[in-house]
Design a protein around this motif. Sequence first.
Motif, PDB file in Angstrom:
ATOM      1  N   SER A   1      38.909  42.428  51.757  1.00  0.00           N
ATOM      2  CA  SER A   1      38.160  41.682  50.741  1.00  0.00           C
ATOM      3  C   SER A   1      36.701  42.110  50.701  1.00  0.00           C
ATOM      4  CB  SER A   1      38.244  40.185  51.020  1.00  0.00           C
ATOM      5  OG  SER A   1      39.563  39.747  50.875  1.00  0.00           O
TER       6      SER A   1
ATOM      7  N   ILE B   1      47.009  35.024  50.471  1.00  0.00           N
ATOM      8  CA  ILE B   1      46.844  35.168  49.023  1.00  0.00           C
ATOM      9  C   ILE B   1      45.361  35.181  48.654  1.00  0.00           C
ATOM     10  CG2 ILE B   1      47.212  34.013  46.797  1.00  0.00           C
ATOM     11  CD1 ILE B   1      49.935  33.146  47.855  1.00  0.00           C
ATOM     12  N   TYR B   2      44.573  34.353  49.344  1.00  0.00           N
ATOM     13  CA  TYR B   2      43.128  34.315  49.074  1.00  0.00           C
ATOM     14  C   TYR B   2      42.509  35.705  49.254  1.00  0.00           C
ATOM     15  CZ  TYR B   2      38.189  33.868  50.234  1.00  0.00           C
ATOM     16  OH  TYR B   2      36.834  34.060  50.301  1.00  0.00           O
TER      17      TYR B   2
ATOM     18  N   SER C   1      43.949  38.261  46.693  1.00  0.00           N
ATOM     19  CA  SER C   1      43.538  38.072  45.301  1.00  0.00           C
ATOM     20  C   SER C   1      42.045  38.330  45.123  1.00  0.00           C
ATOM     21  CB  SER C   1      43.917  36.682  44.794  1.00  0.00           C
ATOM     22  OG  SER C   1      43.322  35.704  45.596  1.00  0.00           O
TER      23      SER C   1
ATOM     24  N   ALA D   1      41.871  42.018  44.827  1.00  0.00           N
ATOM     25  CA  ALA D   1      42.426  42.456  43.543  1.00  0.00           C
ATOM     26  C   ALA D   1      41.453  42.169  42.405  1.00  0.00           C
ATOM     27  CB  ALA D   1      43.759  41.771  43.288  1.00  0.00           C
ATOM     28  N   THR D   2      40.823  40.993  42.453  1.00  0.00           N
ATOM     29  CA  THR D   2      39.867  40.651  41.401  1.00  0.00           C
ATOM     30  C   THR D   2      38.687  41.621  41.419  1.00  0.00           C
ATOM     31  OG1 THR D   2      40.461  38.361  41.817  1.00  0.00           O
ATOM     32  CG2 THR D   2      38.557  38.737  40.410  1.00  0.00           C
TER      33      THR D   2
END
Lengths: 241, 240
Positions: free
Chosen positions: B145, B221-222, B225, B228-229
């Motif tokens: 992330s 998922i956090y 995602s 991915a964002t």
Amino acid sequence: MVSVQNITKEFGANRAVDNISFEVTPGTILGFLGPNGAGKSTTMKMLTGFLTPTSGTASVNGYDILKEPIEVKNRIGYLPESSPAYQEMTVLEFLNFIADCRGFTDLEKRTARIKEVISLCHLENVGNQTVETLSKGYKQRVGFAQAIFHDPPILILDEPTDGLDPNQKHEVRKIISGMAEDKVIILSTHILEEVDALCNRIIIINDGRLIIDQTPDEIRNEHGNKLDEVFRKLTSSTHNS
Amino acid sequence: MNQTIPVLKREFGGYFRSPVAYVFLVVFLTASIGLTFFVGNFFDGQVASLQSFFLFHPWMFLFLIPAVGMRLWSEEKRSGTIELLFTLPITTTQAVIGKYLAAWLFVALAIFLTFPIAITVGYLGDPDWGVIFSSYLGSILMAGSFLGICSLTSALTQNQIISFILSVLVCLIILFLGWSIFSDLLSAIFPFWIVDALSNFSFTTHFDTFTKGIINVRSVIYFLSLSATALMLNILALER
């Protein structure tokens, strides 16, 4: 076959390329002429898919640059201005990367093609040198090797002889004219003698607009003998303004 | 999708062609072990766990991961190779994913190379290997992330320094949201549910569940995602 239809590119309020159209058939070496900032590089960048046109489009062997960019890129070999390459890679590593991207998966074919391109561009002595240590002439040849690697039907060369010494210029011109037969070659240059030596068609762009699209002979018949005088006469308006 | 492979290969190899990889690995390993022993007081705890090792990961990543990610796109822009890359038959999405995965793989390698500390606790005591495994997984996901954000900011500029500072800033804000001192401060102003919602967006909140030995689907998922964002925005920034 390259066909450009009413292509226009605006950067903010500045119109870099203004409604240019032309067609190029195989066997043509098209010289792209014009003063600095006339829109030559911008036009080339749009053809190669690096920039998106503001309006208009172009097609390469029937593939639209906007709708099928990957098919277009598969058919074009492009030497950008100042031939950028990954500096920390050796010439061989770099060509292997290009081979990867161009889909040369068969090891035998790939090795053979790398060998072929290296000898064609005279890079035998620098294969294991990193790109950052190369002289300008060699860097240009690496860029050239990259552009012709997949033997593309269309070659787009942005100032291919810029910054080379006379011998190197001669060498590059020899390679270009050797490949011309069945290809479309579009090259931009400032050097008018180069156009004379290489091209069988000339397009002059000024201020983003196409002002001349003729063969060198036609230009001579119409505007007089000296190509550089013709060039100055036709493009001087921007310098005066 | 196979066109991501050459980009990934080149980018990953690129770290090792320059001193970047070696300097980073040495600094990363020294910092992570040094913090564990000298700041985290590993031995004083008298517990066979890696709590004091993973505790520092979010803060270490804050500075070290932007150092890996800052060059991803800004260097391509500065040197002009971006023009080469995007005139090869590769889509923007493939290029973005290829470069991102290469950087992630490299950081994952750095995290993996801290394994001697795990062996050390295993030798000294009887740790809960499940917790150690989930912590490593959380650490690698969190690194992903961080990298997504770094990849995005490096696409916005051709200057690596600006890219570095921007990444640190954005990551710092996301980290702060879950920091107890910061959320206490916020709860003095905002109602509890806002503070709670905000802290759900923080790296630390989700990383903490992993270090407790819980592989929470929501936290996985956090992280995924968030990456991915960031990458989607990255693609948009390049196609603009």
